[in-house]
Motif scaffolding. Structure first.
Motif, PDB file in Angstrom:
ATOM      1  N   ASP A 124     -34.376  12.864 -21.217  1.00 11.64           N
ATOM      2  CA  ASP A 124     -35.513  13.379 -22.462  1.00 11.64           C
ATOM      3  C   ASP A 124     -35.412  14.769 -22.670  1.00 11.64           C
ATOM      4  O   ASP A 124     -35.713  15.141 -23.689  1.00 11.64           O
ATOM      5  CB  ASP A 124     -36.828  13.075 -21.369  1.00 11.64           C
ATOM      6  CG  ASP A 124     -36.665  13.811 -20.003  1.00 11.64           C
ATOM      7  OD1 ASP A 124     -35.575  14.311 -19.531  1.00 11.64           O
ATOM      8  OD2 ASP A 124     -37.447  14.018 -19.347  1.00 11.64           O
ATOM      9  N   GLN A 125     -34.454  15.578 -21.778  1.00 16.56           N
ATOM     10  CA  GLN A 125     -34.499  16.958 -22.224  1.00 16.56           C
ATOM     11  C   GLN A 125     -33.518  16.998 -23.488  1.00 16.56           C
ATOM     12  O   GLN A 125     -33.678  17.844 -24.414  1.00 16.56           O
ATOM     13  CB  GLN A 125     -33.818  17.756 -21.184  1.00 16.56           C
ATOM     14  CG  GLN A 125     -33.876  19.236 -21.300  1.00 16.56           C
ATOM     15  CD  GLN A 125     -33.351  19.941 -19.844  1.00 16.56           C
ATOM     16  OE1 GLN A 125     -33.106  19.087 -18.945  1.00 16.56           O
ATOM     17  NE2 GLN A 125     -33.337  21.147 -20.072  1.00 16.56           N
ATOM     18  N   ALA A 126     -32.484  16.254 -23.366  1.00 17.62           N
ATOM     19  CA  ALA A 126     -31.477  16.206 -24.506  1.00 17.62           C
ATOM     20  C   ALA A 126     -32.319  15.476 -25.775  1.00 17.62           C
ATOM     21  O   ALA A 126     -31.867  16.228 -26.809  1.00 17.62           O
ATOM     22  CB  ALA A 126     -30.183  15.529 -23.862  1.00 17.62           C
ATOM     23  N   MET A 127     -32.988  14.325 -25.538  1.00 14.79           N
ATOM     24  CA  MET A 127     -33.695  13.937 -26.844  1.00 14.79           C
ATOM     25  C   MET A 127     -34.499  15.142 -27.537  1.00 14.79           C
ATOM     26  O   MET A 127     -34.460  15.062 -28.669  1.00 14.79           O
ATOM     27  CB  MET A 127     -34.486  12.699 -26.296  1.00 14.79           C
ATOM     28  CG  MET A 127     -34.866  11.923 -27.699  1.00 14.79           C
ATOM     29  SD  MET A 127     -33.472  11.337 -28.594  1.00 14.79           S
ATOM     30  CE  MET A 127     -33.176   9.860 -27.439  1.00 14.79           C
ATOM     31  N   GLY A 158     -32.044  20.884 -33.049  1.00 15.89           N
ATOM     32  CA  GLY A 158     -30.913  21.508 -32.192  1.00 15.89           C
ATOM     33  C   GLY A 158     -31.622  22.655 -31.300  1.00 15.89           C
ATOM     34  O   GLY A 158     -30.802  23.465 -30.587  1.00 15.89           O
ATOM     35  N   THR A 159     -32.726  22.883 -31.588  1.00 23.59           N
ATOM     36  CA  THR A 159     -33.499  24.135 -30.703  1.00 23.59           C
ATOM     37  C   THR A 159     -33.528  23.679 -29.177  1.00 23.59           C
ATOM     38  O   THR A 159     -33.755  22.656 -29.051  1.00 23.59           O
ATOM     39  CB  THR A 159     -34.981  24.311 -31.176  1.00 23.59           C
ATOM     40  OG1 THR A 159     -34.731  24.649 -32.623  1.00 23.59           O
ATOM     41  CG2 THR A 159     -35.576  25.591 -30.511  1.00 23.59           C
ATOM     42  N   GLY A 160     -32.862  24.658 -28.507  1.00 24.53           N
ATOM     43  CA  GLY A 160     -32.995  24.650 -27.154  1.00 24.53           C
ATOM     44  C   GLY A 160     -31.695  23.707 -26.424  1.00 24.53           C
ATOM     45  O   GLY A 160     -31.799  23.292 -25.334  1.00 24.53           O
ATOM     46  N   SER A 161     -30.823  23.757 -27.423  1.00 22.74           N
ATOM     47  CA  SER A 161     -29.361  22.901 -27.019  1.00 22.74           C
ATOM     48  C   SER A 161     -28.658  23.728 -25.899  1.00 22.74           C
ATOM     49  O   SER A 161     -27.595  23.375 -25.470  1.00 22.74           O
ATOM     50  CB  SER A 161     -28.567  22.838 -28.306  1.00 22.74           C
ATOM     51  OG  SER A 161     -29.100  21.959 -28.993  1.00 22.74           O
ATOM     52  N   CYS A 177     -29.421  24.218 -22.864  1.00 23.45           N
ATOM     53  CA  CYS A 177     -29.541  23.249 -21.804  1.00 23.45           C
ATOM     54  C   CYS A 177     -28.431  22.378 -21.549  1.00 23.45           C
ATOM     55  O   CYS A 177     -28.380  22.083 -20.446  1.00 23.45           O
ATOM     56  CB  CYS A 177     -31.095  22.453 -22.019  1.00 23.45           C
ATOM     57  SG  CYS A 177     -30.934  21.250 -23.248  1.00 23.45           S
ATOM     58  N   LEU A 178     -27.773  22.265 -22.852  1.00 23.79           N
ATOM     59  CA  LEU A 178     -26.449  20.982 -22.548  1.00 23.79           C
ATOM     60  C   LEU A 178     -25.348  21.801 -22.098  1.00 23.79           C
ATOM     61  O   LEU A 178     -24.332  21.160 -21.655  1.00 23.79           O
ATOM     62  CB  LEU A 178     -26.274  20.510 -23.928  1.00 23.79           C
ATOM     63  CG  LEU A 178     -27.692  19.681 -24.562  1.00 23.79           C
ATOM     64  CD1 LEU A 178     -27.076  19.478 -25.966  1.00 23.79           C
ATOM     65  CD2 LEU A 178     -27.933  18.514 -23.873  1.00 23.79           C
ATOM     66  N   ALA A 217     -20.109  22.644 -17.552  1.00 26.46           N
ATOM     67  CA  ALA A 217     -19.985  21.947 -18.825  1.00 26.46           C
ATOM     68  C   ALA A 217     -19.086  22.894 -19.642  1.00 26.46           C
ATOM     69  O   ALA A 217     -18.025  22.346 -20.525  1.00 26.46           O
ATOM     70  CB  ALA A 217     -21.000  21.837 -19.867  1.00 26.46           C
ATOM     71  N   LEU A 218     -19.183  24.269 -19.622  1.00 26.58           N
ATOM     72  CA  LEU A 218     -18.533  25.136 -20.329  1.00 26.58           C
ATOM     73  C   LEU A 218     -17.186  25.389 -19.895  1.00 26.58           C
ATOM     74  O   LEU A 218     -16.227  25.337 -20.572  1.00 26.58           O
ATOM     75  CB  LEU A 218     -19.181  26.439 -20.588  1.00 26.58           C
ATOM     76  CG  LEU A 218     -20.476  26.716 -21.267  1.00 26.58           C
ATOM     77  CD1 LEU A 218     -21.171  28.198 -21.058  1.00 26.58           C
ATOM     78  CD2 LEU A 218     -20.309  26.413 -22.867  1.00 26.58           C
ATOM     79  N   LEU A 219     -16.956  25.345 -18.529  1.00 21.33           N
ATOM     80  CA  LEU A 219     -15.622  25.203 -18.043  1.00 21.33           C
ATOM     81  C   LEU A 219     -14.681  23.975 -18.357  1.00 21.33           C
ATOM     82  O   LEU A 219     -13.516  24.273 -18.713  1.00 21.33           O
ATOM     83  CB  LEU A 219     -15.910  25.514 -16.369  1.00 21.33           C
ATOM     84  CG  LEU A 219     -14.660  25.671 -15.466  1.00 21.33           C
ATOM     85  CD1 LEU A 219     -13.645  26.999 -15.967  1.00 21.33           C
ATOM     86  CD2 LEU A 219     -14.990  25.724 -14.070  1.00 21.33           C
ATOM     87  N   GLN A 220     -15.327  22.913 -18.186  1.00 21.63           N
ATOM     88  CA  GLN A 220     -14.520  21.909 -18.683  1.00 21.63           C
ATOM     89  C   GLN A 220     -14.020  21.773 -20.157  1.00 21.63           C
ATOM     90  O   GLN A 220     -13.120  21.341 -20.314  1.00 21.63           O
ATOM     91  CB  GLN A 220     -15.625  20.537 -18.295  1.00 21.63           C
ATOM     92  CG  GLN A 220     -15.713  20.290 -16.850  1.00 21.63           C
ATOM     93  CD  GLN A 220     -16.477  19.083 -16.492  1.00 21.63           C
ATOM     94  OE1 GLN A 220     -16.629  18.034 -17.347  1.00 21.63           O
ATOM     95  NE2 GLN A 220     -17.238  19.057 -15.259  1.00 21.63           N
TER      96      GLN A 220
END
Length: 229
Positions: A196-199, A206-209, A211-212, A217-220
């Motif tokens: 729901d957060q991603a949707m 794209g506002t609030g992206s 949170c992804l 995630a950035l390290l990977q």
């Protein structure tokens, strides 16, 4: 005139009922949706009941020894039947955990069990409610299907194999439209984010992206970029 007036009132009332959504067809379809939703659960409970009764009948002679002169089965028979049923379920689960057991079970399922009406529905329902199979759109991912470095927000709709996934990438701001990609595992970044957060990031253009992109995630992503270079 009176007959035509009554007929017109009847047709008008029917149209009002249809517009309000409470027509006979609507009521019937709603009842069928409820029945189809409960049917897999009812089939599972009925199958477990049959197995329990089968085990119970096998253990009835023990009841005769425990309670001589009584027509009612001894209470220990019910407990023993339940214990035998649980052990049986455990052994079946243990059997399909190893590779050979999975192979023979999938063969049996593909060639015989899948031919049984409603078997696939019952299987999918049980797997989804038990968590053995993820519900569609429950897993949020970032994919790079063309290996250009541009990431797309997507939702896993099916795990084809351990190395291949089907991913739906919605378009913004209308997420009911989108594209379907069959993506290899190495092109997917799995995210620990609610669907729901991603949707919401898709609907809001794209506002609030942010949170992804948590620290993991950035390290990977950084590790993948370094490995490719």
């Amino acid at each position: 005139m009176q007959i035509n007036s009554q007929k017109g009132q009847t047709e008008e009332a029917y149209q009002r009922a249809s517009r309000s959504g409470w027509s006979r067809q609507y009521i019937f379809r709603t009842m069928m949706d409820g029945a189809l939703l409960l049917l897999p659960l009812a089939i599972i409970l009925f199958a477990l009941y049959l197995i329990f009764r089968f085990v119970f009948n096998l253990l009835v002679p023990i009841s005769v020894l425990l309670s001589t002169g009584s027509e009612d089965p001894h209470w220990t028979v019910n407990i023993l039947s339940l214990v035998v049923l649980l052990i049986f379920l455990f052994l079946i689960g243990l059997l399909v955990r190893n590779r050979s057991g999975k192979f023979y079970f999938h063969y049996l399922e593909r060639n015989y069990l899948s031919q049984i009406p409603l078997y696939s529905t019952v299987r999918d329902t049980v797997q989804q409610f038990s968590g053995l199979k993820k519900m569609p759109f429950s897993q949020v991912v970032l994919i790079d299907p063309f290996k250009t470095g541009v990431l797309m927000t997507g939702f896993v709709t099916e795990e084809i194999s351990k190395d291949m996934y089907t991913v739906f990438v919605p378009t913004a701001p209308n997420p009911t439209n989108g594209n379907i990609y069959h993506v290899p595992r190495q092109c997917i970044q799995f995210l620990d984010v609610g669907s729901d957060q991603a949707m919401r990031t898709v609907v809001s253009m794209g506002t609030g992206s942010s949170c992804l992109f948590n620290d993991d995630a950035l390290l990977q992503l950084s590790d993948k970029a370094s490995a490719e270079n």
